[in-house]
Scaffold this active site. Structure first.
Site, PDB file in Angstrom:
ATOM      1  N   CYS A 204      46.668  18.640 -58.602  1.00 32.87           N
ATOM      2  CA  CYS A 204      45.794  17.565 -59.023  1.00 32.87           C
ATOM      3  C   CYS A 204      46.163  16.273 -58.311  1.00 32.87           C
ATOM      4  O   CYS A 204      47.102  16.219 -57.521  1.00 32.87           O
ATOM      5  CB  CYS A 204      45.911  17.358 -60.536  1.00 32.87           C
TER       6      CYS A 204
ATOM      7  N   ASP B 293      50.209  24.754 -68.430  1.00 40.79           N
ATOM      8  CA  ASP B 293      51.564  24.225 -68.274  1.00 40.79           C
ATOM      9  C   ASP B 293      51.582  22.723 -68.533  1.00 40.79           C
ATOM     10  O   ASP B 293      52.619  22.154 -68.868  1.00 40.79           O
ATOM     11  CB  ASP B 293      52.130  24.552 -66.891  1.00 40.79           C
TER      12      ASP B 293
END
Length: 609
Positions: A2, A102
């Site tokens: 990201c 996660d």
């Protein structure tokens, strides 16, 4: 994977600054093409762009946790490969999870252990936690620096982001480059923490930055330490194989299509073989290699590459049984203005290597059409001592960064205008940087001779050169929304091999002896015996001619700001050389002229000396 960004201001109301944080977040769209989000409060504005890899539906960000005394907000980039084990531990401690991601594990880990949670993570990551309970920001970067993270102080706080472009989208950050920034551009020396742009810093690998009203405080939570190695050869080889196999197994975790980058060299081949073994019976590993049009048939060995990649890549693919893809690039595509611009913009600064950046960008663009996650053999040479300079006594004994000797990148420093060189003193800067790097090397009591020299060389490569390589791979891959994972950067493997004596690392008289031994039985003998071959470069003289023509146009333009930085008389012989006789190192100097021209056009930096 990201893109993250944010802004903390202790004397302002950031709920009024939505357009700015939106603009900062949008600069990270390439890193996160699947989703985006912004969280706003008076003292903090947090942005996130998402590349969905694990829990595609449930891992949206910024992710928040409400407490009785304030919100805790996480914007996270990367992967925590041990998140399954951590989630179970946190569940036993009473935490309740609403996603399979996660990201939520990292957020809950912070709630449980505070900033000490960094010691429990195994992975590649860069993230920020805004703790509204105490109005404090925590920035974290992974141990080896696989994922990038930058920040800049403001009058009453900081701005941060995965790449400089996110910070530059904030009007408080000036587009200014001073003498130190120019040294980073031309010296080919990666100073830990330096970011080229004035007032900006990169969070160092293995470091955190804690920001409160008193300003940012940077702390190391991990660094390479010297320790006595007690295992014999057989035990060492077995441990290396076990650690690498475990790293590959963990890094295969994904809810989206995955693949392996396969050059036919030892490093990428063993990662591919271990991935195939792990997934056997579940799926066929998809592999990708890159080559240039006509190069396999017309390949000519040179001082950097003794063999072409393609035959070895195909042999490994056949041996392991992968779904193999051969991406062939036309050298002319490397000179496409849009491709060159994309590569420079991906880095935000003109520190690239021309065609090596462009071809990697095009390779990753092709891979992204079929996969979202790729495993890479990057960093094995730094960990195991695979470069030729590790095995040249003269280079080892020379108090200079070895890549400056081998690659010819010293040409970049000599291309400066004499007046600029007099101010920057690039050679002096390189010498000081080398001395600083040596001073950081940990040693065992009484360590001397070859072991000390090789430990020094390995540490310098792991803390300086590795950052150059990881930065290139991260920028070119994330520019097309591809997540590249690097099993050789598992910190457990790096720590173990770093402290293995050089005599064990080279026990058979060849480079990467330990890795070859650990790969036995997994790969064809031809690959196990193959000499180190760098990432491929085109041998087409038409490409060199194209670089010369482009650089000449820039230097002949009286309005070009590049002319104020470089010595045209110094570069003229390179412009006039026969293309087939232009060495790679000097050609990089002309490539840098092109990149500088694009950079000035896109970023409009002010140069202050």
């Amino acid at each position: 994977m990201c893109g993250i960004t944010g802004w903390v201001a202790f004397e302002a109301d950031l709920t009024r600054e939505r357009p700015v944080i939106d603009a900062m977040t949008e600069t990270m769209a390439c890193r996160g093409p699947d989703d985006g989000g912004v969280w706003l409060a008076r003292r903090a504005a947090i942005g996130h762009r998402r590349l969905a890899v694990i829990d595609v539906e449930g891992g949206r960000q910024p992710m928040t946790a409400r407490t009785g005394v304030g919100e805790v907000v996480l914007t996270y980039s990367g992967e925590a490969y041990n998140f399954t084990e951590l989630r179970e531990e946190l569940r036993r401690a009473g935490h309740v999870f609403s996603t399979r991601s996660d990201t939520e594990v990292v957020l809950r880990a912070y709630l449980e252990w505070g900033h000490e949670m960094v010691h429990r993570l195994n992975g590649m990551y860069a993230f920020a936690v805004w703790d509204g309970r105490v109005e404090r920001l925590l920035l974290v970067r992974d141990r080896l620096g696989v994922k990038p993270l930058y920040y800049a102080r403001t009058d009453d706080g900081v701005v941060f982001g995965s790449e400089p472009k996110a910070l530059l989208a904030n009007p408080l950050v000036r587009r200014e480059v001073g003498a130190d920034g120019l040294r980073e551009i031309f010296a080919v020396v990666r100073t830990p923490g330096a970011a080229v742009w004035s007032g900006m810093r990169e969070v160092r690998p293995g470091h955190t930055v804690l920001v409160d009203r008193d300003g940012p405080v940077e702390r190391a939570y991990w660094r390479l330490e010297a320790a006595e190695h007690r295992d014999g050869r057989e035990a060492t080889v077995a441990t290396v194989r076990e650690l690498l196999a475990d790293a590959v197994r963990r890094q295969l975790t994904s809810d989206v299509p995955r693949c392996s980058l396969l050059s036919g060299g030892l490093d990428s081949s063993v990662v591919t073989a271990m991935a195939a073994a792990e997934l056997r019976g579940l799926e066929r590993v998809r592999t990708f290699e890159v080559d240039f049009l006509g190069q396999e048939d017309n390949f000519v060995p040179d001082n950097m590459r003794g063999t072409a990649d393609s035959p070895f890549a195909r042999e490994v693919a056949s041996h392991v049984g992968t779904d193999h893809h051969h991406i062939v690039l036309d050298p002319g595509d490397l000179l496409d203005p849009e491709v060159r611009r994309a590569a420079v913009v991906a880095r935000d600064v003109p520190v690239g290597w021309g065609e090596l950046d462009s071809s990697l960008y095009l390779l990753f663009r092709g891979v992204r059409e079929k996969s979202t996650v790729a495993l890479s053999g990057e960093s094995a040479d730094e960990v195991f001592g695979g470069y030729g300079w590790f095995h040249d006594p003269a280079i080892v004994a020379t108090p200079v960064f070895p890549w400056l000797i081998v690659t010819g990148d010293h040409a970049l420093g000599s291309m400066l205008h004499p007046d600029i060189e007099a101010k920057l003193r690039v050679e002096e800067f390189r010498a000081d940087s080398y001395a600083d790097a040596v001073a950081e090397v940990p040693v065992l009591p009484g360590e001397s001779g070859e072991e000390l020299r090789m430990r020094r060389m390995l540490h310098i490569c792991l803390t300086r050169w590795l950052q150059v390589m990881l930065d290139r791979k991260d920028r070119m891959s994330m520019a097309v929304g591809l997540e590249v994972r690097v099993p050789f950067c598992d910190h457990r493997l790096v720590e173990y091999v770093f402290n293995t004596p050089w005599a064990l690392k080279s026990f058979d008289g060849r480079e990467k002896s330990l890795l070859r031994a650990a790969s036995a039985g997994l790969l064809p003998e031809s690959v196990l015996r193959r000499r180190k071959s760098p990432y491929p470069s085109t041998q087409d003289p038409a490409y060199s001619a194209g670089v010369q023509a482009w650089a000449r146009r820039v230097l002949d333009d009286p309005s070009s700001p590049v002319r104020d930085l470089v010595g045209i008389d110094t570069l003229r012989p390179l412009l006039d050389a026969r293309p087939a006789e232009l060495p790679w190192g000097p050609r990089v100097a002309l490539e840098r002229v092109i990149d500088l021209d694009i950079w000035f056009d896109v970023y409009r930096p002010s140069i202050t000396l």
